[in-house]
Design a protein around this motif. Structure first.
Motif, PDB file in Angstrom:
ATOM      1  N   UNK A   3       0.991  -0.889   0.286  1.00  0.00           N
ATOM      2  CA  UNK A   3       0.058  -0.053   0.024  1.00  0.00           C
ATOM      3  C   UNK A   3       0.881   1.325   0.089  1.00  0.00           C
ATOM      4  N   UNK A   4       2.288   1.065   0.040  1.00  0.00           N
ATOM      5  CA  UNK A   4       2.749   2.503   0.231  1.00  0.00           C
ATOM      6  C   UNK A   4       4.844   2.215  -0.479  1.00  0.00           C
ATOM      7  N   UNK A   5       4.559   2.952  -1.160  1.00  0.00           N
ATOM      8  CA  UNK A   5       6.012   2.377  -2.499  1.00  0.00           C
ATOM      9  C   UNK A   5       7.103   3.019  -1.747  1.00  0.00           C
ATOM     10  N   UNK A  19      10.139   6.851 -11.482  1.00  0.00           N
ATOM     11  CA  UNK A  19       8.501   6.971 -11.674  1.00  0.00           C
ATOM     12  C   UNK A  19       7.565   6.360 -12.367  1.00  0.00           C
ATOM     13  N   UNK A  20       7.604   6.688 -13.465  1.00  0.00           N
ATOM     14  CA  UNK A  20       6.779   6.184 -14.389  1.00  0.00           C
ATOM     15  C   UNK A  20       6.637   4.556 -14.362  1.00  0.00           C
ATOM     16  N   UNK A  21       7.359   3.904 -13.719  1.00  0.00           N
ATOM     17  CA  UNK A  21       6.346   2.177 -13.141  1.00  0.00           C
ATOM     18  C   UNK A  21       6.754   2.435 -12.068  1.00  0.00           C
ATOM     19  N   UNK A  22       6.613   2.917 -11.313  1.00  0.00           N
ATOM     20  CA  UNK A  22       6.247   3.607  -9.372  1.00  0.00           C
ATOM     21  C   UNK A  22       4.608   3.861  -9.720  1.00  0.00           C
ATOM     22  N   UNK A  23       4.623   4.563 -11.068  1.00  0.00           N
ATOM     23  CA  UNK A  23       3.106   5.048 -10.845  1.00  0.00           C
ATOM     24  C   UNK A  23       2.185   3.895 -11.672  1.00  0.00           C
ATOM     25  N   UNK A  24       2.259   3.442 -12.259  1.00  0.00           N
ATOM     26  CA  UNK A  24       1.640   2.263 -12.599  1.00  0.00           C
ATOM     27  C   UNK A  24       1.504   1.110 -11.652  1.00  0.00           C
ATOM     28  N   UNK A 114      10.563   0.561  -4.562  1.00  0.00           N
ATOM     29  CA  UNK A 114      11.037   0.516  -5.722  1.00  0.00           C
ATOM     30  C   UNK A 114      11.831   1.083  -6.772  1.00  0.00           C
ATOM     31  N   UNK A 115      12.851   0.565  -7.249  1.00  0.00           N
ATOM     32  CA  UNK A 115      14.418   0.417  -8.182  1.00  0.00           C
ATOM     33  C   UNK A 115      14.494   0.428  -9.745  1.00  0.00           C
ATOM     34  N   UNK A 116      14.854   1.303 -10.229  1.00  0.00           N
ATOM     35  CA  UNK A 116      15.579   0.844 -11.337  1.00  0.00           C
ATOM     36  C   UNK A 116      17.018   0.904 -11.314  1.00  0.00           C
ATOM     37  N   UNK A 117      17.639  -0.492 -12.364  1.00  0.00           N
ATOM     38  CA  UNK A 117      19.006  -0.876 -12.049  1.00  0.00           C
ATOM     39  C   UNK A 117      19.014  -0.933 -13.207  1.00  0.00           C
ATOM     40  N   UNK A 118      20.928  -0.264 -13.521  1.00  0.00           N
ATOM     41  CA  UNK A 118      21.701  -0.164 -14.977  1.00  0.00           C
ATOM     42  C   UNK A 118      21.614  -1.208 -15.726  1.00  0.00           C
ATOM     43  N   UNK A 119      22.030  -2.106 -15.305  1.00  0.00           N
ATOM     44  CA  UNK A 119      21.644  -3.829 -15.707  1.00  0.00           C
ATOM     45  C   UNK A 119      23.508  -3.619 -16.723  1.00  0.00           C
ATOM     46  N   UNK A 120      24.309  -3.098 -15.862  1.00  0.00           N
ATOM     47  CA  UNK A 120      25.672  -2.938 -16.968  1.00  0.00           C
ATOM     48  C   UNK A 120      26.023  -3.920 -16.871  1.00  0.00           C
ATOM     49  N   UNK A 121      25.781  -5.184 -16.423  1.00  0.00           N
ATOM     50  CA  UNK A 121      26.896  -7.098 -15.749  1.00  0.00           C
ATOM     51  C   UNK A 121      27.526  -6.688 -14.954  1.00  0.00           C
ATOM     52  N   UNK A 122      28.456  -7.706 -14.785  1.00  0.00           N
ATOM     53  CA  UNK A 122      29.230  -8.480 -13.770  1.00  0.00           C
ATOM     54  C   UNK A 122      30.782  -7.710 -14.064  1.00  0.00           C
ATOM     55  N   UNK A 123      30.752  -6.727 -14.906  1.00  0.00           N
ATOM     56  CA  UNK A 123      32.110  -5.840 -15.235  1.00  0.00           C
ATOM     57  C   UNK A 123      31.470  -4.416 -14.500  1.00  0.00           C
ATOM     58  N   UNK A 140      15.401  -4.697   4.977  1.00  0.00           N
ATOM     59  CA  UNK A 140      14.237  -5.743   5.316  1.00  0.00           C
ATOM     60  C   UNK A 140      13.095  -5.799   4.315  1.00  0.00           C
ATOM     61  N   UNK A 141      12.646  -4.719   3.671  1.00  0.00           N
ATOM     62  CA  UNK A 141      11.362  -4.536   2.241  1.00  0.00           C
ATOM     63  C   UNK A 141      11.724  -5.047   1.401  1.00  0.00           C
ATOM     64  N   UNK A 142      10.408  -5.891   1.132  1.00  0.00           N
ATOM     65  CA  UNK A 142      11.002  -5.944  -0.345  1.00  0.00           C
ATOM     66  C   UNK A 142      11.559  -5.336  -1.011  1.00  0.00           C
ATOM     67  N   UNK A 143      12.133  -4.822  -2.743  1.00  0.00           N
ATOM     68  CA  UNK A 143      12.395  -4.150  -3.466  1.00  0.00           C
ATOM     69  C   UNK A 143      12.274  -4.859  -5.389  1.00  0.00           C
ATOM     70  N   UNK A 144      11.225  -3.969  -5.396  1.00  0.00           N
ATOM     71  CA  UNK A 144      10.860  -4.027  -6.856  1.00  0.00           C
ATOM     72  C   UNK A 144      11.803  -3.438  -7.890  1.00  0.00           C
ATOM     73  N   UNK A 145      12.591  -4.516  -8.329  1.00  0.00           N
ATOM     74  CA  UNK A 145      13.726  -4.019  -9.120  1.00  0.00           C
ATOM     75  C   UNK A 145      12.722  -4.131 -10.981  1.00  0.00           C
ATOM     76  N   UNK A 146      13.482  -2.744 -11.121  1.00  0.00           N
ATOM     77  CA  UNK A 146      12.409  -2.162 -12.720  1.00  0.00           C
ATOM     78  C   UNK A 146      13.810  -2.349 -13.384  1.00  0.00           C
ATOM     79  N   UNK A 147      14.100  -2.601 -14.927  1.00  0.00           N
ATOM     80  CA  UNK A 147      15.232  -2.849 -15.670  1.00  0.00           C
ATOM     81  C   UNK A 147      15.181  -2.110 -17.042  1.00  0.00           C
TER      82      UNK A 147
END
Length: 147
Positions: A3-5, A19-24, A114-123, A140-147
């Motif tokens: 109920x609270x992101x 912003x777009x993903x969290x609003x949706x 709710x966060x976004x990741x760069x998706x840079x890979x291991x290097x 301790x909270x769940x993290x919803x990761x957008x790519x």
């Protein structure tokens, strides 16, 4: 359900995706959003040994941080209002972004980050680090990761 992101943003292109993903997501869940900006502390290399100049540098730095955070959060709030999603904004100055995000999400009583990741890979992750990975590991909270 959720109920609270908690949505950290920094003004980058990735922030726009957050912003777009969290609003949706908030619309689907009927949730509200707390937007958050973590501003850096003044680097010691930018200060002076003169106490008056040092104090002036701190005031100027704090004013820039506050203006930047208010601008970002104002844009986020406007987008939420247009989508009919409840919003509140917060900002903090902290030298450790990961700690600030985890601490402030907890203080705000949020139930998901709710966060976004760069998706840079291991290097890329090795070279630049990953705030998202650190928060997923420590929160301790769940993290919803957008790519």
């Amino acid at each position: 359900m959720y109920q609270h992101l908690f949505v950290p943003v920094d003004g980058s292109d990735l922030s726009q995706r957050a912003i777009d993903g969290s609003i949706a997501l908030a619309k689907q869940l009927g949730a509200r959003i707390t937007g958050f900006v973590a501003e850096p502390e003044l680097a010691l290399s930018e200060t002076s040994h003169n106490p008056q100049i040092f104090a002036q540098h701190i005031q100027e730095h704090d004013a820039r941080n506050e203006a930047h955070a208010k601008s970002l959060l104002g844009q986020f709030e406007a987008r939420c209002a247009a989508a009919g999603v409840a919003f509140q904004g917060q900002h903090a100055t902290n030298s450790n972004v990961d700690d600030a995000i985890i601490d402030e999400a907890d203080k705000a009583g949020c139930d998901m980050i709710v966060m976004v990741t760069h998706g840079r890979g291991a290097v890329g992750e090795f070279l630049f680090g990953s705030h998202t990975k650190k928060i997923v590991a420590r929160s301790k909270l769940p993290v919803f990761v957008l790519h």
